[in-house]
Design an enzyme around this catalytic site. Structure first.
Site, PDB file in Angstrom:
ATOM      1  N   ASN A   1       0.859  -1.191   0.000  1.00  0.00           N
ATOM      2  CA  ASN A   1       0.000   0.000   0.000  1.00  0.00           C
ATOM      3  C   ASN A   1       0.893   1.238   0.000  1.00  0.00           C
ATOM      4  O   ASN A   1       1.493   1.567   1.015  1.00  0.00           O
ATOM      5  CB  ASN A   1      -0.890  -0.043   1.258  1.00  0.00           C
ATOM      6  CG  ASN A   1      -1.742   1.208   1.399  1.00  0.00           C
ATOM      7  OD1 ASN A   1      -1.854   2.009   0.463  1.00  0.00           O
ATOM      8  ND2 ASN A   1      -2.343   1.376   2.569  1.00  0.00           N
TER       9      ASN A   1
ATOM     10  N   LYS B   1      -0.007   4.294  -0.318  1.00  0.00           N
ATOM     11  CA  LYS B   1      -0.673   5.465   0.292  1.00  0.00           C
ATOM     12  C   LYS B   1      -0.433   6.711  -0.574  1.00  0.00           C
ATOM     13  O   LYS B   1      -0.385   6.594  -1.795  1.00  0.00           O
ATOM     14  CB  LYS B   1      -0.175   5.658   1.724  1.00  0.00           C
ATOM     15  CG  LYS B   1      -0.242   4.368   2.544  1.00  0.00           C
ATOM     16  CD  LYS B   1      -0.014   4.589   4.005  1.00  0.00           C
ATOM     17  CE  LYS B   1      -0.002   3.261   4.723  1.00  0.00           C
ATOM     18  NZ  LYS B   1       0.038   3.378   6.168  1.00  0.00           N
TER      19      LYS B   1
ATOM     20  N   HIS C   1      -9.463   0.824   4.861  1.00  0.00           N
ATOM     21  CA  HIS C   1      -8.190   1.006   5.568  1.00  0.00           C
ATOM     22  C   HIS C   1      -8.421   1.919   6.779  1.00  0.00           C
ATOM     23  O   HIS C   1      -9.223   2.837   6.723  1.00  0.00           O
ATOM     24  CB  HIS C   1      -7.152   1.614   4.620  1.00  0.00           C
ATOM     25  CG  HIS C   1      -5.768   1.589   5.192  1.00  0.00           C
ATOM     26  ND1 HIS C   1      -5.339   2.519   6.103  1.00  0.00           N
ATOM     27  CD2 HIS C   1      -4.735   0.722   5.013  1.00  0.00           C
ATOM     28  CE1 HIS C   1      -4.085   2.226   6.456  1.00  0.00           C
ATOM     29  NE2 HIS C   1      -3.703   1.145   5.809  1.00  0.00           N
TER      30      HIS C   1
ATOM     31  N   GLU D   1      -6.821   4.279   7.956  1.00  0.00           N
ATOM     32  CA  GLU D   1      -6.628   5.721   7.717  1.00  0.00           C
ATOM     33  C   GLU D   1      -7.871   6.319   7.080  1.00  0.00           C
ATOM     34  O   GLU D   1      -8.220   7.476   7.336  1.00  0.00           O
ATOM     35  CB  GLU D   1      -5.376   5.942   6.852  1.00  0.00           C
ATOM     36  CG  GLU D   1      -4.113   5.693   7.655  1.00  0.00           C
ATOM     37  CD  GLU D   1      -2.919   5.226   6.847  1.00  0.00           C
ATOM     38  OE1 GLU D   1      -2.926   5.343   5.611  1.00  0.00           O
ATOM     39  OE2 GLU D   1      -1.971   4.715   7.477  1.00  0.00           O
TER      40      GLU D   1
ATOM     41  N   GLU E   1      -5.326  -5.565  10.538  1.00  0.00           N
ATOM     42  CA  GLU E   1      -4.306  -4.560  10.815  1.00  0.00           C
ATOM     43  C   GLU E   1      -4.600  -3.893  12.154  1.00  0.00           C
ATOM     44  O   GLU E   1      -5.424  -2.969  12.224  1.00  0.00           O
ATOM     45  CB  GLU E   1      -4.313  -3.492   9.727  1.00  0.00           C
ATOM     46  CG  GLU E   1      -4.076  -4.034   8.335  1.00  0.00           C
ATOM     47  CD  GLU E   1      -3.535  -2.958   7.413  1.00  0.00           C
ATOM     48  OE1 GLU E   1      -2.383  -3.066   7.014  1.00  0.00           O
ATOM     49  OE2 GLU E   1      -4.269  -2.003   7.116  1.00  0.00           O
TER      50      GLU E   1
ATOM     51  N   GLY F   1       2.370   1.839  10.919  1.00  0.00           N
ATOM     52  CA  GLY F   1       3.278   2.975  10.795  1.00  0.00           C
ATOM     53  C   GLY F   1       3.958   3.361  12.096  1.00  0.00           C
ATOM     54  O   GLY F   1       4.552   4.430  12.198  1.00  0.00           O
TER      55      GLY F   1
ATOM     56  N   SER G   1       3.435  -2.552  10.332  1.00  0.00           N
ATOM     57  CA  SER G   1       4.900  -2.527  10.489  1.00  0.00           C
ATOM     58  C   SER G   1       5.559  -3.854  10.117  1.00  0.00           C
ATOM     59  O   SER G   1       6.481  -4.304  10.801  1.00  0.00           O
ATOM     60  CB  SER G   1       5.282  -2.101  11.908  1.00  0.00           C
ATOM     61  OG  SER G   1       4.807  -0.790  12.180  1.00  0.00           O
TER      62      SER G   1
HETATM   63  C1  PEP Z   1      -0.764  -0.150   6.166  1.00  0.00           C
HETATM   64  O1  PEP Z   1      -0.853   1.010   5.866  1.00  0.00           O
HETATM   65  O2  PEP Z   1      -1.644  -0.924   5.811  1.00  0.00           O
HETATM   66  C2  PEP Z   1       0.394  -0.573   6.944  1.00  0.00           C
HETATM   67  C3  PEP Z   1       0.376  -1.767   7.449  1.00  0.00           C
HETATM   68  O3  PEP Z   1       1.418   0.316   7.084  1.00  0.00           O
HETATM   69  P1  PEP Z   1       2.869   0.014   7.735  1.00  0.00           P
HETATM   70  O4  PEP Z   1       3.382  -1.254   7.118  1.00  0.00           O
HETATM   71  O5  PEP Z   1       3.700   1.197   7.385  1.00  0.00           O
HETATM   72  O6  PEP Z   1       2.653  -0.138   9.213  1.00  0.00           O
END
Ligand code: PEP
Length: 250
Positions: A11, A13, A96, A98, A168, A174, A213
């Site tokens: 992703n 973003k 997601h 976000e 997630e 992040g 992460s």
């Molecule tokens: C995500 O945005 O779905 C995500 C898992 O980000 P990150 O790997 O940076 O934590």
């Protein structure tokens, strides 16, 4: 090891221009370590077509990060599942955290979008996950159950045949904090049990990605869990070396 094909999704973003995205998929498409994983990247809507063209013929699929539930009309600033498909998308990420946090996404809007994505024959990745306060407050299962039920409301197992779920934990996105392998496995097994309760045999086929992460140094252990069928990767998907190492770990 399950018979489900692992699925590694990047992703991007709000990062990478079309040119930068093309360079990244070209680097990723080079013959690398053998991996049985399905791989896809998710550029911005603006870069999607260029990246999809560059990825054509390679093992890398391309998808959208979001879409609207209507196909067309007076919806300023939106893109539809059919437009994503026409631009070369095979997948769409929905719900997601976000988008839930900053753009008012709810289980109901995810449900409408999921219906639209499936109608176009695209593969949906529905994101679910709890906040730290919800986990600490003993609400993990309640939240995951509500999100799965809300997203899939009114849909049948046949319609949901290609469904991918990304678990997630919001506190791991992040932040550099990852769920332990046991926390990930427990949550994934619970999500699968919810899919089973709702849709029976679909639960054995649905792929549940872990996100939060994921990095080259923790990917192998996470991906070795029996109910972890891949990863949704944010930050580490922006670097060919790191994302390639995660693909190789699958
Ligand atoms: C995500 O945005 O779905 C995500 C898992 O980000 P990150 O790997 O940076 O934590």
């Amino acid at each position: 090891m399950s018979t489900r094909t692992p699925f590694i999704a990047g992703n991007w973003k709000l990062n990478l221009s079309g040119e930068e995205g093309i360079a990244l998929v070209q680097a990723l498409a080079k013959p690398a370590a053998v991996s049985r994983a399905e791989v896809a990247v998710f550029p911005t809507a603006l870069a999607l077509q260029a990246v999809a063209k560059a990825a054509a013929g390679s093992r890398i699929g391309v998808g959208g990060q979001n879409c609207h539930w209507e196909e067309k009309g007076a919806f300023t600033g939106e893109v539809s599942a059919s437009l994503l498909k026409a631009a070369g998308a095979r997948y769409v990420i929905l719900g997601h955290s976000e988008r839930r946090q900053f753009f008012g996404e709810t289980d109901q809007t995810v449900n409408r979008k999921l219906t639209a994505v499936l109608a176009q024959g695209l593969v949906p990745i529905v994101c679910i996950g709890e906040t730290l306060a919800e986990r600490d407050g003993g609400k993990l299962e309640e939240v995951l159950s509500r999100q799965v039920r809300g997203a899939c409301a009114g849909l049948s197992a046949t319609q949901l045949g290609t469904l991918v779920i990304a678990y997630e934990p919001i506190w791991a996105i992040g932040t550099g904090r990852t769920a332990t392998t046991q926390q990930a496995q427990d949550a994934h097994a619970f999500v699968r049990s919810q899919v089973h309760a709702l849709f029976g045999g679909l639960a054995d086929r649905v792929r549940i990605q872990y996100g939060g992460s994921v990095k080259p140094d923790n990917a192998k252990e996470l991906l070795a869990q029996p109910d972890v069928d891949g990863a949704l990767v944010g930050g580490a998907s922006l670097k060919a070396g790191d994302f390639g190492a995660i693909i190789a770990a699958a």
